[in-house]
Design a protein around this motif. Sequence first.
Motif, PDB file in Angstrom:
ATOM      1  N   HIS A  64      23.966  14.602  32.018  1.00 32.18           N
ATOM      2  CA  HIS A  64      24.484  15.962  31.894  1.00 32.18           C
ATOM      3  C   HIS A  64      23.742  16.919  32.817  1.00 32.18           C
ATOM      4  CE1 HIS A  64      24.726  19.988  30.052  1.00 32.18           C
ATOM      5  NE2 HIS A  64      25.961  19.641  29.845  1.00 32.18           N
ATOM      6  N   LYS A  65      22.402  16.809  32.840  1.00 32.43           N
ATOM      7  CA  LYS A  65      21.598  17.683  33.690  1.00 32.43           C
ATOM      8  C   LYS A  65      21.899  17.451  35.152  1.00 32.43           C
ATOM      9  CE  LYS A  65      17.739  18.287  30.478  1.00 32.43           C
ATOM     10  NZ  LYS A  65      16.311  17.996  30.216  1.00 32.43           N
ATOM     11  N   ALA A  66      22.143  16.194  35.512  1.00 32.87           N
ATOM     12  CA  ALA A  66      22.440  15.877  36.909  1.00 32.87           C
ATOM     13  C   ALA A  66      23.764  16.490  37.340  1.00 32.87           C
ATOM     14  CB  ALA A  66      22.475  14.370  37.095  1.00 32.87           C
ATOM     15  N   LYS A  67      24.740  16.513  36.429  1.00 28.82           N
ATOM     16  CA  LYS A  67      26.064  17.034  36.771  1.00 28.82           C
ATOM     17  C   LYS A  67      26.030  18.527  37.049  1.00 28.82           C
ATOM     18  CE  LYS A  67      30.826  17.330  35.111  1.00 28.82           C
ATOM     19  NZ  LYS A  67      31.770  16.998  34.039  1.00 28.82           N
ATOM     20  N   TYR A  68      25.299  19.261  36.207  1.00 25.61           N
ATOM     21  CA  TYR A  68      25.280  20.711  36.339  1.00 25.61           C
ATOM     22  C   TYR A  68      23.891  21.231  36.718  1.00 25.61           C
ATOM     23  CZ  TYR A  68      29.926  20.975  34.258  1.00 25.61           C
ATOM     24  OH  TYR A  68      31.266  20.864  34.005  1.00 25.61           O
ATOM     25  N   ALA A  69      23.131  20.447  37.452  1.00 26.72           N
ATOM     26  CA  ALA A  69      21.779  20.869  37.832  1.00 26.72           C
ATOM     27  C   ALA A  69      21.835  22.068  38.761  1.00 26.72           C
ATOM     28  CB  ALA A  69      21.049  19.720  38.511  1.00 26.72           C
ATOM     29  N   SER A  70      21.014  23.081  38.484  1.00 31.00           N
ATOM     30  CA  SER A  70      20.935  24.245  39.363  1.00 31.00           C
ATOM     31  C   SER A  70      20.187  23.859  40.631  1.00 31.00           C
ATOM     32  CB  SER A  70      20.207  25.392  38.664  1.00 31.00           C
ATOM     33  OG  SER A  70      20.961  25.860  37.580  1.00 31.00           O
ATOM     34  N   LYS A  71      20.684  24.266  41.738  1.00 30.49           N
ATOM     35  CA  LYS A  71      20.066  23.936  43.016  1.00 30.49           C
ATOM     36  C   LYS A  71      19.237  25.123  43.505  1.00 30.49           C
ATOM     37  CE  LYS A  71      23.953  20.941  44.228  1.00 30.49           C
ATOM     38  NZ  LYS A  71      25.046  20.698  45.198  1.00 30.49           N
ATOM     39  N   ASP A  72      18.080  24.810  44.051  1.00 31.12           N
ATOM     40  CA  ASP A  72      17.216  25.862  44.572  1.00 31.12           C
ATOM     41  C   ASP A  72      17.702  26.274  45.950  1.00 31.12           C
ATOM     42  OD1 ASP A  72      15.589  25.839  42.316  1.00 31.12           O
ATOM     43  OD2 ASP A  72      14.400  24.183  43.095  1.00 31.12           O
ATOM     44  N   VAL A  73      18.843  26.933  45.977  1.00 34.23           N
ATOM     45  CA  VAL A  73      19.417  27.391  47.237  1.00 34.23           C
ATOM     46  C   VAL A  73      19.732  28.873  47.119  1.00 34.23           C
ATOM     47  CG1 VAL A  73      20.394  25.154  47.825  1.00 34.23           C
ATOM     48  CG2 VAL A  73      21.754  26.759  46.498  1.00 34.23           C
ATOM     49  N   GLU A  74      19.801  29.505  48.238  1.00 31.80           N
ATOM     50  CA  GLU A  74      20.113  30.932  48.259  1.00 31.80           C
ATOM     51  C   GLU A  74      21.570  31.152  47.871  1.00 31.80           C
ATOM     52  OE1 GLU A  74      20.100  34.656  51.462  1.00 31.80           O
ATOM     53  OE2 GLU A  74      19.344  32.674  52.022  1.00 31.80           O
ATOM     54  N   VAL A  75      21.808  32.167  47.073  1.00 34.62           N
ATOM     55  CA  VAL A  75      23.171  32.499  46.663  1.00 34.62           C
ATOM     56  C   VAL A  75      23.884  33.201  47.812  1.00 34.62           C
ATOM     57  CG1 VAL A  75      24.600  33.829  45.067  1.00 34.62           C
ATOM     58  CG2 VAL A  75      22.532  32.699  44.243  1.00 34.62           C
ATOM     59  N   ASN A  76      25.036  32.693  48.160  1.00 34.96           N
ATOM     60  CA  ASN A  76      25.846  33.292  49.219  1.00 34.96           C
ATOM     61  C   ASN A  76      27.219  33.628  48.663  1.00 34.96           C
ATOM     62  OD1 ASN A  76      24.037  33.078  51.547  1.00 34.96           O
ATOM     63  ND2 ASN A  76      24.271  30.869  51.306  1.00 34.96           N
ATOM     64  N   CYS A  77      27.583  34.879  48.735  1.00 29.17           N
ATOM     65  CA  CYS A  77      28.891  35.327  48.247  1.00 29.17           C
ATOM     66  C   CYS A  77      29.799  35.615  49.431  1.00 29.17           C
ATOM     67  CB  CYS A  77      28.747  36.575  47.387  1.00 29.17           C
ATOM     68  SG  CYS A  77      27.620  36.404  45.983  1.00 29.17           S
ATOM     69  N   ASP A  78      31.046  35.177  49.352  1.00 32.48           N
ATOM     70  CA  ASP A  78      31.968  35.520  50.423  1.00 32.48           C
ATOM     71  C   ASP A  78      32.510  36.930  50.207  1.00 32.48           C
ATOM     72  OD1 ASP A  78      34.252  35.482  48.691  1.00 32.48           O
ATOM     73  OD2 ASP A  78      34.380  33.310  48.904  1.00 32.48           O
ATOM     74  N   ASP A  79      33.199  37.437  51.163  1.00 33.51           N
ATOM     75  CA  ASP A  79      33.680  38.819  51.117  1.00 33.51           C
ATOM     76  C   ASP A  79      35.061  38.925  50.481  1.00 33.51           C
ATOM     77  OD1 ASP A  79      31.375  39.755  52.382  1.00 33.51           O
ATOM     78  OD2 ASP A  79      32.202  39.366  54.366  1.00 33.51           O
ATOM     79  N   SER A  80      35.251  38.226  49.401  1.00 37.58           N
ATOM     80  CA  SER A  80      36.550  38.265  48.726  1.00 37.58           C
ATOM     81  C   SER A  80      36.846  39.664  48.200  1.00 37.58           C
ATOM     82  CB  SER A  80      36.569  37.276  47.558  1.00 37.58           C
ATOM     83  OG  SER A  80      36.429  35.959  48.017  1.00 37.58           O
ATOM     84  N   SER A  81      38.112  40.014  48.218  1.00 39.92           N
ATOM     85  CA  SER A  81      38.554  41.282  47.640  1.00 39.92           C
ATOM     86  C   SER A  81      39.845  41.025  46.879  1.00 39.92           C
ATOM     87  CB  SER A  81      38.788  42.337  48.733  1.00 39.92           C
ATOM     88  OG  SER A  81      39.772  41.888  49.652  1.00 39.92           O
ATOM     89  N   LEU A  82      40.147  41.902  45.955  1.00 40.76           N
ATOM     90  CA  LEU A  82      41.346  41.750  45.147  1.00 40.76           C
ATOM     91  C   LEU A  82      42.455  42.632  45.680  1.00 40.76           C
ATOM     92  CD1 LEU A  82      39.731  41.738  41.596  1.00 40.76           C
ATOM     93  CD2 LEU A  82      40.414  39.779  42.973  1.00 40.76           C
ATOM     94  N   SER A  83      43.663  42.076  45.737  1.00 40.73           N
ATOM     95  CA  SER A  83      44.799  42.845  46.247  1.00 40.73           C
ATOM     96  C   SER A  83      45.313  43.848  45.230  1.00 40.73           C
ATOM     97  CB  SER A  83      45.938  41.894  46.650  1.00 40.73           C
ATOM     98  OG  SER A  83      46.327  41.096  45.543  1.00 40.73           O
ATOM     99  N   SER A  84      45.049  43.576  43.938  1.00 41.72           N
ATOM    100  CA  SER A  84      45.521  44.491  42.898  1.00 41.72           C
ATOM    101  C   SER A  84      44.645  44.366  41.672  1.00 41.72           C
ATOM    102  CB  SER A  84      46.975  44.190  42.528  1.00 41.72           C
ATOM    103  OG  SER A  84      47.074  42.886  41.966  1.00 41.72           O
ATOM    104  N   HIS A  85      44.693  45.394  40.827  1.00 33.27           N
ATOM    105  CA  HIS A  85      43.992  45.389  39.550  1.00 33.27           C
ATOM    106  C   HIS A  85      45.001  45.755  38.473  1.00 33.27           C
ATOM    107  CE1 HIS A  85      40.461  45.751  42.198  1.00 33.27           C
ATOM    108  NE2 HIS A  85      39.807  45.178  41.211  1.00 33.27           N
ATOM    109  N   ASN A  86      45.910  44.846  38.215  1.00 32.72           N
ATOM    110  CA  ASN A  86      46.963  45.114  37.244  1.00 32.72           C
ATOM    111  C   ASN A  86      46.733  44.326  35.961  1.00 32.72           C
ATOM    112  OD1 ASN A  86      48.386  46.717  39.144  1.00 32.72           O
ATOM    113  ND2 ASN A  86      49.262  44.864  40.056  1.00 32.72           N
ATOM    114  N   SER A  87      47.191  44.881  34.844  1.00 38.74           N
ATOM    115  CA  SER A  87      47.095  44.169  33.581  1.00 38.74           C
ATOM    116  C   SER A  87      48.027  42.963  33.618  1.00 38.74           C
ATOM    117  CB  SER A  87      47.478  45.094  32.423  1.00 38.74           C
ATOM    118  OG  SER A  87      48.805  45.567  32.586  1.00 38.74           O
ATOM    119  N   LYS A  88      47.717  41.960  32.816  1.00 37.62           N
ATOM    120  CA  LYS A  88      48.506  40.737  32.788  1.00 37.62           C
ATOM    121  C   LYS A  88      49.069  40.516  31.386  1.00 37.62           C
ATOM    122  CE  LYS A  88      45.649  38.467  36.315  1.00 37.62           C
ATOM    123  NZ  LYS A  88      44.848  37.254  36.653  1.00 37.62           N
ATOM    124  N   LYS A  89      50.317  40.095  31.327  1.00 37.77           N
ATOM    125  CA  LYS A  89      50.946  39.834  30.042  1.00 37.77           C
ATOM    126  C   LYS A  89      50.670  38.394  29.622  1.00 37.77           C
ATOM    127  CE  LYS A  89      54.716  43.176  30.610  1.00 37.77           C
ATOM    128  NZ  LYS A  89      56.190  43.367  30.657  1.00 37.77           N
TER     129      LYS A  89
END
Length: 217
Positions: A26-51
Amino acid sequence: MRKSLSITSLAILFSIFLIPTSSAEHKAKYASKDVEVNCDDSSLSSHNSKKVAVPSKVLKRFPKFIELETNCGLIVIRTDNAAAPRAVTFMTSLVQQKYFDETSCHRLTTDVTSFIQCGDPTGTGMGDKVYTYQKENLPRKSGKYREGSVAIQNRDGISSQFLLFYDDTTLAPNHSIWGKVIHGMEILEYIAEGGVTGGGTDGAPVRSLIIKRAIIR
C-alpha cells in the motif's frame, strides 16, 4: 533436537523478510515522492453550478479511495466508510456524476485555521448542493481536525464542499470527517505556502489548485 529447532527458527525469520506485507504494498503504491511540486497553468472556462441528483440511500459497497487529479498532481483520499457512511455516500455520488471535475479549490485559510476548501463549481463558496443527512464523525477533542483530515463543510446538512487540512487545526466541531489524505500532502503545503490573494489570511489562494478529474477506487 537443538539443531532442528535452530533450522526451523531460521526458516521462519527468513520467510518474514521475504514475504511483503499488504501495508508495504500500500505504501509503495501511494508513496509520496521527494520532488518539487509543479503546477501547470490550467484555467477554468466557466464557473457554473452543476445539476446533480443526491443519493436516496447509503451505499452497500464503498470505495476505498477517492483520487483527485489536479493541475499540481495527484491527491489521494482514503475514505472512512465505517465512521462516515453518509458523507462518503454523498461524496461518491458526486464523483460518479463528475460534479468535481474542472472545479477550483476556491478558499485557503492560513491564520487560526489551516485548510483548503474545494467542491463548489461556482468558485464562490455559495453554490453547493446540500444532502440532508445528519452530521457524523465529528472531532471529540475540542474540535481538533488533524493534518491530512478531509471533512465536509456542514451548512444545514451535508454540503458538497470539503475541507483539506494541511496542518492541525482547532475548528468548531461541525464538519464531518470522511477521509484522510494519504498521498499529495506536499501539494496542499505548496498551495498554503503561496498564501492568500491580497495578502490576507482567508480567501482565494495565490497558487491555483484545480481538480481536473475525481475518480473512485
